[in-house]
Every structure is written in structure tokens, then in C-alpha cells.
Design a protein around this motif. Sequence first.
Motif, PDB file in Angstrom:
ATOM      1  N   ASP A 228       0.816  -1.217   0.000  1.00  0.00           N
ATOM      2  CA  ASP A 228       0.000   0.000   0.000  1.00  0.00           C
ATOM      3  C   ASP A 228       0.846   1.262   0.000  1.00  0.00           C
ATOM      4  O   ASP A 228       0.439   2.296  -0.530  1.00  0.00           O
ATOM      5  CB  ASP A 228      -0.932   0.009   1.212  1.00  0.00           C
ATOM      6  CG  ASP A 228      -2.157  -0.868   1.023  1.00  0.00           C
ATOM      7  OD1 ASP A 228      -2.407  -1.299  -0.114  1.00  0.00           O
ATOM      8  OD2 ASP A 228      -2.851  -1.139   2.022  1.00  0.00           O
ATOM      9  N   ALA A 229       2.040   1.173   0.598  1.00  0.00           N
ATOM     10  CA  ALA A 229       2.943   2.319   0.623  1.00  0.00           C
ATOM     11  C   ALA A 229       3.675   2.512  -0.701  1.00  0.00           C
ATOM     12  O   ALA A 229       4.453   3.464  -0.849  1.00  0.00           O
ATOM     13  CB  ALA A 229       3.949   2.167   1.760  1.00  0.00           C
ATOM     14  N   GLY A 230       3.433   1.612  -1.662  1.00  0.00           N
ATOM     15  CA  GLY A 230       4.085   1.707  -2.949  1.00  0.00           C
ATOM     16  C   GLY A 230       5.423   1.004  -3.036  1.00  0.00           C
ATOM     17  O   GLY A 230       6.065   1.013  -4.083  1.00  0.00           O
ATOM     18  N   ASP A 231       5.859   0.378  -1.929  1.00  0.00           N
ATOM     19  CA  ASP A 231       7.144  -0.331  -1.922  1.00  0.00           C
ATOM     20  C   ASP A 231       6.883  -1.797  -2.261  1.00  0.00           C
ATOM     21  O   ASP A 231       6.930  -2.678  -1.404  1.00  0.00           O
ATOM     22  CB  ASP A 231       7.807  -0.200  -0.554  1.00  0.00           C
ATOM     23  CG  ASP A 231       9.276  -0.603  -0.572  1.00  0.00           C
ATOM     24  OD1 ASP A 231       9.700  -1.250  -1.564  1.00  0.00           O
ATOM     25  OD2 ASP A 231       9.995  -0.297   0.403  1.00  0.00           O
ATOM     26  N   THR A 232       6.596  -2.023  -3.529  1.00  0.00           N
ATOM     27  CA  THR A 232       6.234  -3.378  -3.944  1.00  0.00           C
ATOM     28  C   THR A 232       7.406  -4.353  -3.840  1.00  0.00           C
ATOM     29  O   THR A 232       7.201  -5.546  -3.617  1.00  0.00           O
ATOM     30  CB  THR A 232       5.674  -3.370  -5.370  1.00  0.00           C
ATOM     31  OG1 THR A 232       6.650  -2.787  -6.248  1.00  0.00           O
ATOM     32  CG2 THR A 232       4.387  -2.568  -5.439  1.00  0.00           C
ATOM     33  N   ALA A 233       8.626  -3.840  -3.989  1.00  0.00           N
ATOM     34  CA  ALA A 233       9.789  -4.718  -3.856  1.00  0.00           C
ATOM     35  C   ALA A 233       9.910  -5.225  -2.421  1.00  0.00           C
ATOM     36  O   ALA A 233      10.198  -6.407  -2.180  1.00  0.00           O
ATOM     37  CB  ALA A 233      11.063  -3.983  -4.263  1.00  0.00           C
ATOM     38  N   ARG A 234       9.681  -4.332  -1.447  1.00  0.00           N
ATOM     39  CA  ARG A 234       9.722  -4.761  -0.055  1.00  0.00           C
ATOM     40  C   ARG A 234       8.586  -5.744   0.242  1.00  0.00           C
ATOM     41  O   ARG A 234       8.783  -6.739   0.941  1.00  0.00           O
ATOM     42  CB  ARG A 234       9.613  -3.551   0.876  1.00  0.00           C
ATOM     43  CG  ARG A 234       9.476  -3.915   2.352  1.00  0.00           C
ATOM     44  CD  ARG A 234       9.533  -2.690   3.263  1.00  0.00           C
ATOM     45  NE  ARG A 234       9.102  -3.004   4.621  1.00  0.00           N
ATOM     46  CZ  ARG A 234       9.844  -3.663   5.509  1.00  0.00           C
ATOM     47  NH1 ARG A 234      11.063  -4.073   5.190  1.00  0.00           N
ATOM     48  NH2 ARG A 234       9.376  -3.898   6.724  1.00  0.00           N
ATOM     49  N   ALA A 235       7.413  -5.468  -0.306  1.00  0.00           N
ATOM     50  CA  ALA A 235       6.294  -6.388  -0.100  1.00  0.00           C
ATOM     51  C   ALA A 235       6.653  -7.775  -0.609  1.00  0.00           C
ATOM     52  O   ALA A 235       6.387  -8.784   0.065  1.00  0.00           O
ATOM     53  CB  ALA A 235       5.049  -5.863  -0.809  1.00  0.00           C
TER      54      ALA A 235
END
Length: 299
Positions: A228-235
Motif C-alpha cells: 500500500d505504501a508503494g514499496d512493492t519490492a519490499r512487499a
Amino acid sequence: MTTHPAAPPLGRTLCAMITPFTPSGTLDLDGAQHLARHLVANGCDGLVLSGTTGESPTTSDAEKSDLVRAVREAIGDRAKIVTGVGTPDTRHTAELAREAEKAGADGLLVVAPYYSRPPQEAIEAHFREIADAGGLPLMVYDVPARTGTRIAPETLLRLAEHPGIIAVKDCSQDFLGAQKVLSRTALAYYAGCDEHNLALYAVGGTGYVSTVANVIPNHLRAVLDAFDAGDTARAARLQQRATPLIEAVMSAGLPGTVTAKALMNALGLPAGPVRRPLQPADRGTAEALLSLHADLLGT
């Protein structure tokens, strides 16, 4: 930043909570309250009681209602409570739906009628009758590996027209079918298999109903928070880090209830034994689960 509904009606990060039992096998309501408070304090905004993980086939109608009342008392309005009422009998399921409403649940988890393997028209009629039985919204639980009957995407499209049917817990293993229904309805879609938590969320799902959240609630929530924060790599990294534990809990040849309770007992969380016909995990399995859990959390 990716957008999802800010406050889904039944929550976003739901735990398919185990049902704690005492050493003698009776319902442990004090343990259930302690566990519910722990899960809500650590990232769960919803609890699903008396589902597959909650050993619903071996708990009585009275125990199901008592569990809802106890958990509601423990968590107040800090999280949603969805409770399983599915049985192979439409009349019985409707009775349980009304009792769940009296006990204080926010929603119903309703599995397809099992064993009798009704055709799709009968399945649709079953869900409509349960949705009409009381005032609680309904989450359709599609888990054909357990029921022997798939809820076809076309059936879900028709059920979505009913105002009381608002959500799906998806264990169909049909990702294309899930996306088809997602793209054509307003149903809230929840991953019911932990390996799909991020994948379903990424294509518009609402969240998850997770067995593994019994033991890593914060970590699983962090996956969705990162997305949701836009950090898809971290997700993706967080989801991948959880994969060994997800596999060990859910796909190691034992039911998730058995492995989850083994790990929870090892962690000192309220769990207790499983009810027969399930049998407890052996010591080696429990130790392996504990090791994977420690590796994941870096402890």
C-alpha cells in the motif's frame, strides 16, 4: 501509492484463528480471549472463528456461540469477528447464522455444502437462503479440496447480486477465476491460502484470511502495508521471507490446524491439543516449525 478500500467491511488482515482447548480437550475461553487480544494487538483487524483452522467440524453449536461471545468481550470493537456457520444442511446453517448474530458476530463465513455435492443451482440457492436468514453479511468460502464442490465463478457472479453476500474467501487455487470475479463484481476478495496473500492483493483483492497469521500476524500485515505504501519490492521480499514457514505450516503433509497449534504451543501461545480425529504433531515437527519461525523473525 496503491489504493485499496480504507476500511473493508470485514477487515483486511484477518486471522483464521485456532480454537484453544484445555489439556482435557474442553473449550478454553480464557485462552481464546488472550489469543484474540494478542492477535488484534499485533496487526489483525479481523478474526475468523470456527473455520477450518478453528476445527469447526468438532465443535458444538453451543461452543461456536460461546466462542463468539468470549472473543467479542475480549476485543470489543477493535476488530471484526467473522464466524463459520457452514454445514452440509441448509436449515442447520441458517440456524447457526441466526445464533451467530445473537452472539455478536459481524459477519458469517459460509462454506459450500459438503459431501452431498449439490449442483451449482443448489449451491446458489443455499447461499441465498443463508444470506436471507438474518442481518449479517456473508463471506462465501470456496475450498473445493475440502468440500468436494467448486463454487463456479459464474455462480459467484450471480451471488454478488445479493446485497447480503459481500465477500469471498478464496481457496479455489484458480487465480484466473478469482480475477474474473474480481473484475466484474464489487465482492471483497480474501486470499485463503497464505501463498496467495500478496498476489491476490496486487490484482485488487481486499486482504487475507490467514492460518499463518496465528504465529506471524505482524509480518503478514507488513506485506500488505508495504504494498500500500508503494514499496512493492519490499512487499515481495517480505512475502518471500515468509514462504518457508508458510510451506511448513500449510503444505507439509499435516493440516494447518495441527502445525499451527504445534508452533503456538512451542511459543507459549494459547492453543492446546487438537480434537480427534486430528492428532498432534510430533516433537520433530514442532522443533522444525520453531526453528523456521525464529529464522523468519531473526531470533
